[in-house]
Design a protein around this motif. Structure first.
Motif: not given
Length: 234
Positions: A12-15, A20-23, A168-174, A178-183
């Protein structure tokens, strides 16, 4: 408030070892689902009534992101029903009782035969009851679409994006957005306005507007009709 306890998992965590927001969204969804199942008004009940609750919008405020191994409590409650709408709050609290994330959500009660919204009757929601809404600054449901949108490469909806409602689940859209957010972008608030359902095999065309403090992502079909509009604020 209905609640359950958990511990932040590695999955459930990022690097950086922060949830993460999805979790966070998954925890909120799971919490409302657990409540419905425990009250015997869950998926089987809705299927027998030819009804489904469809999420219309999210507003999620992130005070801080829980870290790997942290003990948390996830809670939810309904604060109102009107016409075809249901209104629900969510919170995640740390082991000291501090709210680390909170959300407002608006749901639409749908007839699965006609595929149209239908009125919520008292017997449909009596089991939930209502409680006062969470004290937070409530944003407008409508998200302002910027002019400076940049079209990105299209992609196809795959099986892992699909939930029990066969879209598509609502969380999947988010997660897609998120892929377009800067690091370096630190999400303090996320808003999502869901327009229509994407199905398996559909093509999604992203349009993105990015500034230092805000990123707006429109996920559209080939005719530029939005599936979802997502706004991230730093």
């Amino acid at each position: 408030m209905y609640s359950f306890e958990s511990r932040v998992r590695y999955s459930e965590v990022d690097h950086n070892k922060y949830m993460d927001l999805s979790s966070i969204i998954n925890y909120f969804q799971d919490c409302s689902m657990f409540q419905s199942e425990d009250l015997s008004v869950g998926l089987d009940y809705l299927e027998s009534k030819k009804r489904v609750w469809m999420l219309s919008s999210w507003q999620i405020i992130v005070n801080r992101r829980p870290v790997l191994g942290e003990n948390i409590t996830i809670g939810t409650w309904a604060y109102g029903f009107k016409g075809m709408y249901g209104y629900r709050n969510f919170v995640i609290k740390d082991q000291h009782g501090q709210v680390v994330a909170a959300a407002n959500s608006i749901w639409i009660y749908m007839d699965t035969v006609t595929l149209r919204p239908t009125r919520v009757f008292p017997e449909d929601v009596k089991a939930y009851g209502t409680e006062p809404r969470y004290e937070m600054e409530y944003a407008d449901r409508k998200i302002l679409v910027p002019d400076n949108l940049e079209e990105k490469d299209p992609f196809t909806v795959v099986k892992s994006n699909i939930d029990t409602n066969q879209h598509v689940n609502n969380g999947q859209y988010v997660k897609m957005a998120e892929e377009y957010l800067p690091e370096s972008f630190q999400i303090r608030q996320m808003r999502a306005d869901y327009k229509k359902s994407a199905l398996l095999g559909d093509t999604i065309i992203p349009h993105v507007s990015l500034s230092d403090t805000k990123c707006t992502v429109i996920l559209s079909d080939a005719a530029n009709t939005p599936y979802a509009i997502i706004e991230f604020t730093a």
